[in-house]
Design an enzyme around this catalytic site. Structure first.
Site, PDB file in Angstrom:
ATOM      1  N   GLU A   1     -12.731   0.945  -9.123  1.00 10.69           N
ATOM      2  CA  GLU A   1     -12.345   0.075 -10.136  1.00 10.69           C
ATOM      3  C   GLU A   1     -13.477   0.300 -11.297  1.00 10.69           C
ATOM      4  O   GLU A   1     -13.161   0.029 -12.411  1.00 10.69           O
ATOM      5  CB  GLU A   1     -12.355  -1.231  -9.859  1.00 10.69           C
ATOM      6  CG  GLU A   1     -10.992  -1.700  -9.016  1.00 10.69           C
ATOM      7  CD  GLU A   1     -10.921  -0.863  -7.675  1.00 10.69           C
ATOM      8  OE1 GLU A   1      -9.618  -0.863  -7.337  1.00 10.69           O
ATOM      9  OE2 GLU A   1     -12.024  -0.569  -7.029  1.00 10.69           O
TER      10      GLU A   1
ATOM     11  N   GLU B   1     -19.094  -5.165  -1.834  1.00  9.51           N
ATOM     12  CA  GLU B   1     -17.416  -5.726  -1.858  1.00  9.51           C
ATOM     13  C   GLU B   1     -17.437  -7.083  -2.250  1.00  9.51           C
ATOM     14  O   GLU B   1     -16.406  -7.457  -2.924  1.00  9.51           O
ATOM     15  CB  GLU B   1     -16.865  -5.523  -0.186  1.00  9.51           C
ATOM     16  CG  GLU B   1     -16.463  -4.184   0.095  1.00  9.51           C
ATOM     17  CD  GLU B   1     -15.192  -3.750  -0.514  1.00  9.51           C
ATOM     18  OE1 GLU B   1     -14.296  -3.997  -0.217  1.00  9.51           O
ATOM     19  OE2 GLU B   1     -15.529  -2.767  -1.617  1.00  9.51           O
TER      20      GLU B   1
ATOM     21  N   ASP C   1      -5.370  -9.264  -8.263  1.00  8.43           N
ATOM     22  CA  ASP C   1      -5.575  -8.315  -9.269  1.00  8.43           C
ATOM     23  C   ASP C   1      -4.546  -7.390  -9.694  1.00  8.43           C
ATOM     24  O   ASP C   1      -4.541  -7.895 -10.972  1.00  8.43           O
ATOM     25  CB  ASP C   1      -6.828  -7.442  -8.785  1.00  8.43           C
ATOM     26  CG  ASP C   1      -6.425  -6.533  -7.587  1.00  8.43           C
ATOM     27  OD1 ASP C   1      -5.316  -6.995  -6.859  1.00  8.43           O
ATOM     28  OD2 ASP C   1      -7.258  -5.605  -7.162  1.00  8.43           O
TER      29      ASP C   1
ATOM     30  N   THR D   1      -1.931   1.323 -10.604  1.00  4.67           N
ATOM     31  CA  THR D   1      -3.182   0.554  -9.909  1.00  4.67           C
ATOM     32  C   THR D   1      -3.635   1.580  -9.165  1.00  4.67           C
ATOM     33  O   THR D   1      -4.846   1.411  -8.755  1.00  4.67           O
ATOM     34  CB  THR D   1      -2.760  -0.581  -9.378  1.00  4.67           C
ATOM     35  OG1 THR D   1      -3.697  -1.361  -9.060  1.00  4.67           O
ATOM     36  CG2 THR D   1      -1.803  -0.452  -7.989  1.00  4.67           C
TER      37      THR D   1
ATOM     38  N   GLU E   1       0.874  -1.258  -0.050  1.00  2.00           N
ATOM     39  CA  GLU E   1      -0.176   0.030   0.031  1.00  2.00           C
ATOM     40  C   GLU E   1       0.916   1.255  -0.073  1.00  2.00           C
ATOM     41  O   GLU E   1       0.470   2.244  -0.644  1.00  2.00           O
ATOM     42  CB  GLU E   1      -1.066  -0.148   1.161  1.00  2.00           C
ATOM     43  CG  GLU E   1      -2.046  -0.881   1.192  1.00  2.00           C
ATOM     44  CD  GLU E   1      -3.093  -0.859  -0.043  1.00  2.00           C
ATOM     45  OE1 GLU E   1      -3.170   0.179  -0.509  1.00  2.00           O
ATOM     46  OE2 GLU E   1      -4.014  -1.584  -0.296  1.00  2.00           O
TER      47      GLU E   1
END
Length: 595
Positions: free
Chosen positions: A428, A409, A316, A514, A144
């Site tokens: 997304e 989610e 992902d 991303t 992160e």
């Protein structure tokens, strides 16, 4: 007269046949793509401009509220109108991105550049340069921090740097953290006269200096791993990995090649890119014979702790970065890996354009739910040139959005149940909508973006920002007192760019990370400081182990990485794709989901 009437009748019949043929073709295309023909719908430029300004106001309200009520804390609490810092964290691993370094300010830099103006961007750059410190006694998520902070520092540096300061020629010794004894600095990139329209004349690379410092604090999580697969947590002050956190997910471990390679190529220090490339290769070498990669691994033994393989939570961005790494960096090994992975995903995970988790060794279905993170996939398909499949996947995801006005989610498209009902303002779906609009020109994607913006504005706005939703699907929505930094970094940015057709970014070749940060595709970033080649020739079988507890919770990319209850319940079954293809049901049919 009779002949004339006969001729007129022939012409009329001919025109009727042509008209019906065109109409049927348009209907077939509409049915195939899930959208009306672009020639049928005309969204007025006035309406598009109005939504661009709505997106700008959404940025002003969210970022302005953060600066007024939360800065210099990491994140805004939009209901209580105050800041969140690490000592006040209450979301477990989700809060391991907090480090008392003004996270939202840093993560918002490229959005300020996109939505704001040079003056506001310059103010934000110098706030970061003068106020942010990474020498903190805090344990953070390597993944992160890499995508949110390191990526943003690099992106903002490229946007802020005059042409002669984008690539470093020298690095002041004060940049390196204490304990870094020897640094091999080679000639870095040579800028091919690229300069952002937002370049600041008094900027000389200060954000890149911060990025180098942060990179060296993260690097031991890679270099001290016996498998080249990084530990998931690092102590920033000590620059030491947390060895008790041995589990890492595929996305968390393998999604740093863009940020680390750009850092190396701008600075002339090869260590960062080499470490990230070794990780990608270590993970790829452990793929199954089907070219499927499980989602959870022990970084010390190199053994998989989950057999499940998918494109959603926990996996992902690994696939995303294989393709984007090739496009941005020119690394053909990454392209070869992506092509093999893409074929495997389309062969085994794709069930009527819903993407399900499958067993890496057998390809049998292990989980019949989808999660919101996998909605990035149509955007990657666009980059891969697979527009038809991107349209179909987006159509599926849009049916979920239409059902709830948000994306839960975690959701089962086969029985209409939504397993996890939170919506944390994720980007997304709108990200894929943005990419598809620019790939197809179909204005229906503009109307989808309008729906998304209206839903967020009408249901999540508070006096101090925008709040996550706790109970998607219920009549009376409950808001949570959180606004993650990626809302401004990604969701708002993609909405704004969707409605601003004349933005300077549309005229450049750019790559979005991303986390939605902006890297230009330029020659200066196409050449590595040091080559590292590792493509495996023979794929070994994936080695899986029985695990106890919930190892997926170790991954920070989601509130959870996968559904441990469902994974466990399906673990002993061998389900074929054919036996679990979507079937019509009253619940799903009534919901309007597409099959």
């Amino acid at each position: 007269m009779k002949v004339r009437r006969q001729r007129a009748m022939v012409v009329l019949v001919w025109f009727t046949i042509v008209y019906v043929t065109i109409l049927v073709s348009a209907q077939d295309e509409s049915k195939r793509t899930g959208m009306d023909s672009p020639n049928v719908l005309h969204v007025s430029s006035l309406l598009v401009n109005q939504y661009r300004e709505k997106a700008r106001e959404m940025f002003d309200h969210s970022f302005g509220s953060y600066m007024q009520h939360a800065y210099p804390e990491d994140e805004l609490q939009p209901i209580s109108c105050k800041g969140r810092r690490r000592s006040e964290s209450n979301r477990g691993d989700m809060d391991d991105v907090l480090g008392d370094y003004s996270l939202t300010l840093i993560d918002s830099l490229s959005t300020i550049a996109v939505v704001g103006n040079r003056t506001e961007f310059e103010k934000a750059v110098w706030r970061v340069v003068e106020g942010v410190k990474f020498d903190a006694h805090v344990i953070v998520s390597v993944f992160e921090v890499t995508i949110r902070i390191l990526g943003s520092l690099l992106s903002a540096h490229i946007l802020a740097a005059p042409a002669d300061h984008m690539c470093l020629s020298t690095i002041p010794p004060s940049v390196f953290p204490r304990g870094v004894k020897h640094v091999e600095v080679r000639p870095g990139c040579v800028n091919d006269n690229f300069e952002s329209p937002l370049a600041l004349h008094n900027y000389t690379g200060e954000l890149l200096h911060l990025a180098i410092e942060l990179g060296y604090r993260l690097l031991p999580s890679y270099t001290e791993s016996p498998t080249d697969i990084p530990y998931s947590r690092v102590h920033l002050h000590l620059a030491e990995p947390v060895r008790s956190r041995k589990l890492n997910c595929l996305a968390g471990a393998g999604s740093s090649i863009l940020e680390m390679a750009v850092l190396s190529r701008l600075s002339g220090i090869p260590d960062f890119e080499t470490a990230a490339k070794k990780t990608v290769c270590a993970l790829w070498s452990r793929r199954s014979r089907l070219n499927l990669i499980p989602s959870m691994i022990d970084v010390e033994t190199g053994r998989w702790k989950s057999a499940s393989s998918g494109i959603g939570a926990g996996s992902d961005s690994f696939y995303e970065y294989l393709l984007k790494g090739y496009i941005l960096l020119g690394d053909r090994e990454l392209l070869s890996m992506f092509q093999d992975s893409y074929e495997a995903v389309m062969e085994y995970n794709n069930v009527n354009d819903w993407y399900l988790d499958v067993h890496a060794d057998s390809g049998s279905v292990t989980k019949q739910t989808i999660d919101s993170l996998q909605m990035f996939w149509p955007g990657v398909q666009v980059l891969n040139g697979d527009i038809v499949r991107a349209i179909e996947a987006h159509r599926r995801y849009y049916s979920v959005w239409k059902l709830f006005s948000f994306v839960p989610e975690n959701f089962s498209p086969f029985n209409g149940d939504h397993m996890r009902t939170g919506y944390v303002l994720r980007p997304e779906f709108v990200e894929s909508t943005f990419h598809l609009f620019h790939a197809t020109g179909n204005e229906e994607y503009l109307t989808v973006g309008m729906e998304v913006l209206d839903s967020i504005e009408n249901h999540t706005r508070t006096p101090c920002g925008y709040a996550a939703i706790n109970n998607v699907g219920e009549r009376k929505l409950r808001l949570e007192d959180t606004m993650d930094s990626f809302f401004i970094a990604e969701t708002v940015k993609y909405l704004y760019l969707l409605f601003d057709g004349n933005h300077f970014l549309h005229k450049l070749n750019t790559m979005f990370t991303t986390e939605g940060h902006i890297f230009p595709i330029i020659k200066a970033l196409q050449y590595p400081i040091e080559e590292y080649s590792c493509l495996a020739s023979i794929p070994p079988a994936a080695t899986t182990e029985t695990f106890e507890g919930n190892p997926e919770a170790q991954c920070l990319h989601l509130p959870i990485c996968g559904n441990s209850t469902l994974s466990t319940s399906f673990a002993h079954l061998s389900l074929s794709k054919e036996s679990h293809r979507p079937k019509s049901s009253p619940t799903v049919a009534a919901a309007g989901l597409e099959f």
